[in-house]
Design a protein around this motif. Structure first.
Motif, PDB file in Angstrom:
ATOM      1  N   VAL A 271       0.864  -1.178   0.000  1.00 49.48           N
ATOM      2  CA  VAL A 271       0.000   0.000   0.000  1.00 49.48           C
ATOM      3  C   VAL A 271       0.899   1.225   0.000  1.00 49.48           C
ATOM      4  O   VAL A 271       2.016   1.189   0.531  1.00 49.48           O
ATOM      5  N   GLY A 272       0.433   2.295  -0.648  1.00 49.65           N
ATOM      6  CA  GLY A 272       1.261   3.494  -0.704  1.00 49.65           C
ATOM      7  C   GLY A 272       0.493   4.731  -1.121  1.00 49.65           C
ATOM      8  O   GLY A 272      -0.615   4.649  -1.655  1.00 49.65           O
ATOM      9  N   ASP A 273       1.098   5.882  -0.832  1.00 45.51           N
ATOM     10  CA  ASP A 273       0.596   7.189  -1.285  1.00 45.51           C
ATOM     11  C   ASP A 273       1.516   7.635  -2.416  1.00 45.51           C
ATOM     12  O   ASP A 273       2.691   7.924  -2.178  1.00 45.51           O
TER      13      ASP A 273
ATOM     14  N   SER B 206      10.400   3.247  -2.652  1.00 45.45           N
ATOM     15  CA  SER B 206      10.340   4.046  -1.424  1.00 45.45           C
ATOM     16  C   SER B 206       8.923   4.558  -1.141  1.00 45.45           C
ATOM     17  O   SER B 206       8.657   5.069  -0.055  1.00 45.45           O
ATOM     18  N   ALA B 207       8.021   4.434  -2.107  1.00 41.54           N
ATOM     19  CA  ALA B 207       6.646   4.907  -1.895  1.00 41.54           C
ATOM     20  C   ALA B 207       5.783   3.887  -1.146  1.00 41.54           C
ATOM     21  O   ALA B 207       4.728   4.231  -0.627  1.00 41.54           O
ATOM     22  N   TRP B 208       6.242   2.641  -1.078  1.00 41.06           N
ATOM     23  CA  TRP B 208       5.360   1.552  -0.646  1.00 41.06           C
ATOM     24  C   TRP B 208       5.720   1.002   0.736  1.00 41.06           C
ATOM     25  O   TRP B 208       6.875   1.040   1.139  1.00 41.06           O
ATOM     26  N   VAL B 209       4.713   0.445   1.391  1.00 40.20           N
ATOM     27  CA  VAL B 209       4.944  -0.371   2.590  1.00 40.20           C
ATOM     28  C   VAL B 209       4.148  -1.666   2.427  1.00 40.20           C
ATOM     29  O   VAL B 209       3.213  -1.728   1.620  1.00 40.20           O
ATOM     30  N   LEU B 210       4.531  -2.679   3.174  1.00 40.58           N
ATOM     31  CA  LEU B 210       3.786  -3.943   3.122  1.00 40.58           C
ATOM     32  C   LEU B 210       2.417  -3.759   3.765  1.00 40.58           C
ATOM     33  O   LEU B 210       2.296  -3.104   4.801  1.00 40.58           O
TER      34      LEU B 210
ATOM     35  N   PRO C  29      -0.509  -5.108   5.939  1.00 48.23           N
ATOM     36  CA  PRO C  29      -0.764  -6.202   6.881  1.00 48.23           C
ATOM     37  C   PRO C  29      -1.824  -7.153   6.312  1.00 48.23           C
ATOM     38  O   PRO C  29      -2.796  -6.713   5.711  1.00 48.23           O
TER      39      PRO C  29
ATOM     40  N   ALA D  39      -7.110  -0.913   3.196  1.00 47.14           N
ATOM     41  CA  ALA D  39      -5.738  -0.386   3.110  1.00 47.14           C
ATOM     42  C   ALA D  39      -5.685   0.851   2.213  1.00 47.14           C
ATOM     43  O   ALA D  39      -5.002   1.831   2.527  1.00 47.14           O
ATOM     44  N   ALA D  40      -6.444   0.827   1.110  1.00 44.04           N
ATOM     45  CA  ALA D  40      -6.422   1.968   0.192  1.00 44.04           C
ATOM     46  C   ALA D  40      -7.042   3.215   0.811  1.00 44.04           C
ATOM     47  O   ALA D  40      -6.771   4.330   0.389  1.00 44.04           O
TER      48      ALA D  40
ATOM     49  N   PRO E 134      -3.760   5.737   3.425  1.00 48.21           N
ATOM     50  CA  PRO E 134      -2.537   6.551   3.355  1.00 48.21           C
ATOM     51  C   PRO E 134      -2.712   8.073   3.467  1.00 48.21           C
ATOM     52  O   PRO E 134      -2.280   8.671   4.461  1.00 48.21           O
TER      53      PRO E 134
END
Lengths: 170, 162
Positions: free
Chosen positions: B83-85, B103-107, B109, B117-118, B121
């Motif tokens: 998920v990311g912004d 660098s925009a993303w994280v895992l 959960p 999740a969407a 952010p």
């Protein structure tokens, strides 16, 4: 980085929260455990004696002077996003109006994976519950944006891409 | 792939569903198969100001699955749920696939759905940064005007969080 390194990574505030919302959002605010609810259709924080340490101005057409009056000594107003006109007003008049101990800040939020991870953890622990108003398929994105822009969305408006593929196959 | 393309020349609807070429990730990017994306004020404010993404696809909040990784990508593997912004990485969420710098993303959960999740952010990080800028201390009184939207519903919960 300079902006972020000024902050600690605090995410737990334990504040006493009063919300201003319309009738349709009262039940959501109860669900989210707001301590006090002011329904703007029948009531206003402007006429009350309560004073706050912080006012988050996310939406609403209040005067900056109304915010200032509702602040405690050394309180702060943070203007979050908001319309361009609200931002411009706060930049031009805000500096003059808030010369004393009460301060006005305008937030320019920056994407932060550290902050995002922290909040995802709170969501995972069910300490924070994302509120989702509506879902649209991809081909209805313009409709979704239009709905959001009207300013009455309750929480988030989501585009579900998988749904779009099944419902609008070429 | 299908994507919502912003056509500023169009007189009527400027956001049009089109078939466009599926993108490939550059060496530091991951290509994500989008499952859910959120609409944000940042989308229509950017449109109004004429700030159009290079590929003409808006959409900042994205949750999906890693489809392809660039050769220098270190922190993600194919199949990861992320998920990311993407607002600082060229947007692109209103599409079936989007490439963006790792660098925009994280895992994401596992226990959180893609839709949920969407929704997180941009709004929640804005709410968190607003509370920090307000320097809130435990027990202090916070007034939130405009509490019902994306930022507001997160701000109420974060302000109260223990």
């Amino acid at each position: 980085m300079s902006v972020h390194s000024q902050y600690n990574l605090q995410s737990h505030f334990n504040a006493e929260v009063t919300v201003v919302c319309g009738t349709r959002n009262v039940s959501i605010m109860q669900l989210l455990d707001a301590d006090h609810i002011i329904n703007y259709t029948s009531d206003s924080f402007v006429n009350k004696d309560e004073r706050y340490d912080l006012i988050l101005a996310i939406n609403g057409n209040y005067l900056l002077s109304d915010y200032k009056k509702a602040l405690k000594y050394q309180g702060r107003v943070v203007i979050v996003g908001g319309s361009l006109s609200q931002l411009l007003k706060s930049l031009t008049f805000g500096k003059l109006l808030f010369l004393g101990s009460k301060k006005l800040h305008t937030l320019s939020a920056k994407p932060s994976t550290a902050d995002l991870q922290m909040i995802l953890q709170l969501v995972e622990q069910k300490k924070v519950i994302p509120v989702i108003d509506r879902f649209y398929p991809l081909d209805q994105t313009a409709v979704a944006l239009n709905y959001l822009q009207q300013g009455h969305a309750q929480g988030k408006v989501i585009i579900n891409i998988d749904e779009a593929i099944s419902s609008s196959e070429y | 792939m299908k994507a919502i393309i912003y056509d500023k020349e169009s007189k009527e609807e400027k956001l049009i569903l089109q078939e466009v070429q599926k993108p490939l990730p550059s060496e530091n990017e991951i290509l994500v198969k989008v499952h859910s994306t959120a609409v944000n004020a940042a989308d229509y404010r950017s449109m109004k100001m004429g700030l159009i993404p290079k590929n003409k696809i808006f959409g900042a909040d994205v949750a999906g699955t890693v489809e392809v990784i660039g050769e220098n990508v270190k922190n993600f593997s194919v199949g990861d749920e992320v998920v990311g912004d993407l607002s600082a990485h060229g947007f692109g969420g209103f599409a079936q696939y989007v490439p963006a710098n790792e660098s925009a993303w994280v895992l994401k959960p596992q226990s959180i759905s893609f839709d949920m999740a969407a929704s997180v952010p941009m709004s929640s990080v804005t709410a968190l940064q607003a509370l920090r800028l307000g320097n809130v201390q435990p027990g202090q009184k916070v007034l939130i005007c405009g509490s019902g939207g994306g930022v507001g519903t997160f701000a109420v919960q974060l302000a109260k969080s223990l």
